[in-house]
Write a protein that holds these residues in place. Structure first.
Motif, PDB file in Angstrom:
ATOM      1  N   ASP A   1       0.859  -1.186   0.000  1.00  0.00           N
ATOM      2  CA  ASP A   1       0.000   0.000   0.000  1.00  0.00           C
ATOM      3  C   ASP A   1       0.894   1.236   0.000  1.00  0.00           C
ATOM      4  N   VAL A   2       0.955   1.919  -1.160  1.00  0.00           N
ATOM      5  CA  VAL A   2       1.845   3.070  -1.292  1.00  0.00           C
ATOM      6  C   VAL A   2       1.311   4.225  -0.442  1.00  0.00           C
ATOM      7  N   PRO A   3       2.203   5.167  -0.062  1.00  0.00           N
ATOM      8  CA  PRO A   3       1.710   6.366   0.633  1.00  0.00           C
ATOM      9  C   PRO A   3       0.721   7.127  -0.250  1.00  0.00           C
ATOM     10  N   VAL A   4      -0.256   7.720   0.383  1.00  0.00           N
ATOM     11  CA  VAL A   4      -1.317   8.413  -0.356  1.00  0.00           C
ATOM     12  C   VAL A   4      -1.073   9.911  -0.269  1.00  0.00           C
ATOM     13  N   PHE A   5      -0.876  10.530  -1.418  1.00  0.00           N
ATOM     14  CA  PHE A   5      -0.730  11.980  -1.509  1.00  0.00           C
ATOM     15  C   PHE A   5      -2.112  12.603  -1.354  1.00  0.00           C
ATOM     16  N   PRO A   6      -2.227  13.715  -0.630  1.00  0.00           N
ATOM     17  CA  PRO A   6      -3.551  14.354  -0.494  1.00  0.00           C
ATOM     18  C   PRO A   6      -4.174  14.636  -1.852  1.00  0.00           C
ATOM     19  N   GLY A   7      -5.383  14.128  -2.064  1.00  0.00           N
ATOM     20  CA  GLY A   7      -6.073  14.259  -3.340  1.00  0.00           C
ATOM     21  C   GLY A   7      -6.104  12.969  -4.114  1.00  0.00           C
ATOM     22  N   CYS A   8      -5.333  11.938  -3.669  1.00  0.00           N
ATOM     23  CA  CYS A   8      -5.296  10.648  -4.371  1.00  0.00           C
ATOM     24  C   CYS A   8      -6.049   9.559  -3.603  1.00  0.00           C
ATOM     25  N   GLU A   9      -6.857   9.931  -2.635  1.00  0.00           N
ATOM     26  CA  GLU A   9      -7.524   8.928  -1.818  1.00  0.00           C
ATOM     27  C   GLU A   9      -8.466   8.045  -2.639  1.00  0.00           C
ATOM     28  N   ASN A  10      -9.132   8.593  -3.639  1.00  0.00           N
ATOM     29  CA  ASN A  10     -10.112   7.843  -4.426  1.00  0.00           C
ATOM     30  C   ASN A  10      -9.562   7.405  -5.784  1.00  0.00           C
ATOM     31  N   ALA A  11      -8.251   7.575  -6.001  1.00  0.00           N
ATOM     32  CA  ALA A  11      -7.661   7.199  -7.294  1.00  0.00           C
ATOM     33  C   ALA A  11      -7.557   5.680  -7.392  1.00  0.00           C
ATOM     34  N   ASN A  12      -7.764   5.175  -8.615  1.00  0.00           N
ATOM     35  CA  ASN A  12      -7.635   3.724  -8.818  1.00  0.00           C
ATOM     36  C   ASN A  12      -6.176   3.279  -8.725  1.00  0.00           C
ATOM     37  N   ASP A  13      -5.277   4.046  -9.327  1.00  0.00           N
ATOM     38  CA  ASP A  13      -3.835   3.746  -9.273  1.00  0.00           C
ATOM     39  C   ASP A  13      -3.179   4.804  -8.392  1.00  0.00           C
ATOM     40  N   LYS A  14      -3.078   4.501  -7.121  1.00  0.00           N
ATOM     41  CA  LYS A  14      -2.525   5.484  -6.181  1.00  0.00           C
ATOM     42  C   LYS A  14      -1.033   5.694  -6.412  1.00  0.00           C
ATOM     43  N   ARG A  15      -0.361   4.734  -6.956  1.00  0.00           N
ATOM     44  CA  ARG A  15       1.080   4.890  -7.220  1.00  0.00           C
ATOM     45  C   ARG A  15       1.301   5.929  -8.323  1.00  0.00           C
ATOM     46  N   ALA A  16       0.559   5.816  -9.423  1.00  0.00           N
ATOM     47  CA  ALA A  16       0.681   6.788 -10.515  1.00  0.00           C
ATOM     48  C   ALA A  16       0.183   8.156 -10.080  1.00  0.00           C
ATOM     49  N   CYS A  17      -0.866   8.198  -9.262  1.00  0.00           N
ATOM     50  CA  CYS A  17      -1.387   9.479  -8.774  1.00  0.00           C
ATOM     51  C   CYS A  17      -0.372  10.164  -7.867  1.00  0.00           C
ATOM     52  N   PHE A  18       0.346   9.395  -7.058  1.00  0.00           N
ATOM     53  CA  PHE A  18       1.359   9.968  -6.176  1.00  0.00           C
ATOM     54  C   PHE A  18       2.440  10.661  -7.002  1.00  0.00           C
ATOM     55  N   GLN A  19       2.929  10.000  -8.034  1.00  0.00           N
ATOM     56  CA  GLN A  19       3.984  10.587  -8.853  1.00  0.00           C
ATOM     57  C   GLN A  19       3.485  11.821  -9.610  1.00  0.00           C
TER      58      GLN A  19
ATOM     59  N   SER B   1      10.443  20.575   1.399  1.00  0.00           N
ATOM     60  CA  SER B   1       9.960  20.918   2.742  1.00  0.00           C
ATOM     61  C   SER B   1       8.504  21.385   2.735  1.00  0.00           C
ATOM     62  N   LYS B   2       7.984  21.795   1.589  1.00  0.00           N
ATOM     63  CA  LYS B   2       6.603  22.254   1.478  1.00  0.00           C
ATOM     64  C   LYS B   2       5.616  21.128   1.165  1.00  0.00           C
ATOM     65  N   LEU B   3       6.114  19.865   1.140  1.00  0.00           N
ATOM     66  CA  LEU B   3       5.202  18.745   0.884  1.00  0.00           C
ATOM     67  C   LEU B   3       4.197  18.614   2.022  1.00  0.00           C
ATOM     68  N   PRO B   4       2.948  18.274   1.701  1.00  0.00           N
ATOM     69  CA  PRO B   4       1.936  18.162   2.752  1.00  0.00           C
ATOM     70  C   PRO B   4       2.067  16.837   3.518  1.00  0.00           C
ATOM     71  N   GLN B   5       1.320  16.743   4.625  1.00  0.00           N
ATOM     72  CA  GLN B   5       1.248  15.499   5.383  1.00  0.00           C
ATOM     73  C   GLN B   5       0.547  14.442   4.530  1.00  0.00           C
ATOM     74  N   MET B   6       1.102  13.228   4.522  1.00  0.00           N
ATOM     75  CA  MET B   6       0.563  12.159   3.685  1.00  0.00           C
ATOM     76  C   MET B   6       0.072  11.002   4.547  1.00  0.00           C
ATOM     77  N   THR B   7      -0.695  10.139   3.892  1.00  0.00           N
ATOM     78  CA  THR B   7      -1.074   8.880   4.542  1.00  0.00           C
ATOM     79  C   THR B   7       0.094   7.907   4.380  1.00  0.00           C
ATOM     80  N   PRO B   8       0.629   7.355   5.483  1.00  0.00           N
ATOM     81  CA  PRO B   8       1.836   6.519   5.372  1.00  0.00           C
ATOM     82  C   PRO B   8       1.582   5.245   4.580  1.00  0.00           C
ATOM     83  N   GLY B   9       2.646   4.729   3.994  1.00  0.00           N
ATOM     84  CA  GLY B   9       2.562   3.451   3.296  1.00  0.00           C
ATOM     85  C   GLY B   9       2.478   2.304   4.286  1.00  0.00           C
ATOM     86  N   LYS B  10       1.860   1.197   3.829  1.00  0.00           N
ATOM     87  CA  LYS B  10       1.646   0.051   4.713  1.00  0.00           C
ATOM     88  C   LYS B  10       2.109  -1.229   4.020  1.00  0.00           C
TER      89      LYS B  10
END
Length: 233
Positions: A128-146, A205-214
């Motif tokens: 489970d890749v880390p989730v960037f804010p705004g990618c919570e509902n994306a089908n491919d969270k890995r591609a959305c993160f990048q 340093s301006k990156l937002p808080q993310m959902t950690p990877g699991k």
């Protein structure tokens, strides 16, 4: 007038006899010369080496062999007759195979060994890749993160004025870690100049808080690498 010769005084009369006598004498001398044997006396130094009387007979040494060892007579073992056991207990081997009377244990009573989960897992292989804010509902969270990372860099990118004046450009390779709580830490950079590295650090340093990877449902650290390119127009 014819000269008269005395036949008895003529040498040619007995020439064949004289020839035979001479030939026999020569053959006799030749045979005598061939059969004549001479012996040379040994030199003086050879006569003084030893004489047959000086040779003494040496008797060989007598070797006494040890007497052969006496054969060992083995004593036959003593066989003791043990008394018979009065009470003999027979061992009954019971079958361990389950049958209809075997009780089935509850699932909650079975101990499960915890799997060894590493503290850090790569972004490429994590479940489970880390989730960037705004990618919570994306089908491919890995591609959305990048994709969101690229948008964040373009939004916050600012070319340092001093670097422009100095004509500095190039690529800065940035590596950071998304911690177990979703924060950004352990930022490392390598670029052509310190001015460009500082700007890349400011962007990260301006990156937002993310959902950690699991990994298997457990939060883990996830390192991530991305290049930031500085190019003068």
């Amino acid at each position: 007038m014819e000269t008269k010769k005395n036949r008895e005084l003529q040498l040619e009369r007995n020439s064949s006899l004289y020839f035979a006598i001479g030939l026999a004498a020569i053959l006799g001398l030749i045979y005598l010369a061939l059969e004549w044997k001479t012996f040379h006396e040994p030199p003086e130094y050879a006569q003084t080496l030893f004489s047959p009387d000086d040779i003494t007979e040496v008797e060989p040494p007598v070797i006494k062999l040890p007497p052969p060892p006496k054969p060992k007579i083995q004593t036959p073992p003593i066989i003791e007759i043990a008394p018979d056991d009065d009470d003999i207990v027979e061992t009954i081997i019971e079958s361990n195979e389950p049958d209809q009377d075997t009780e089935i244990a509850d699932v909650s009573d079975i101990e499960v060994i915890d799997d060894d989960i590493p503290d850090e897992v790569s972004f490429i292989v994590i479940e489970d890749v880390p989730v960037f804010p705004g990618c919570e509902n994306a089908n491919d969270k890995r591609a959305c993160f990048q994709e969101m990372m690229q948008k964040h860099i373009r939004k916050n990118f600012r070319y340092p004025e001093l670097a422009q004046e100095m004509g500095l450009q190039g690529r800065v390779n940035v590596v950071f870690t998304i911690q177990k709580d979703g924060s950004i830490g352990n930022v490392r950079m390598r670029g052509p100049h310190q001015l460009l590295e500082r700007e890349a650090e400011r962007i990260i340093s301006k990156l937002p808080q993310m959902t950690p990877g699991k990994q298997r449902g457990t939060p883990v650290k996830v390192p991530f690498a991305i290049p930031i390119t500085f190019r003068l127009n």
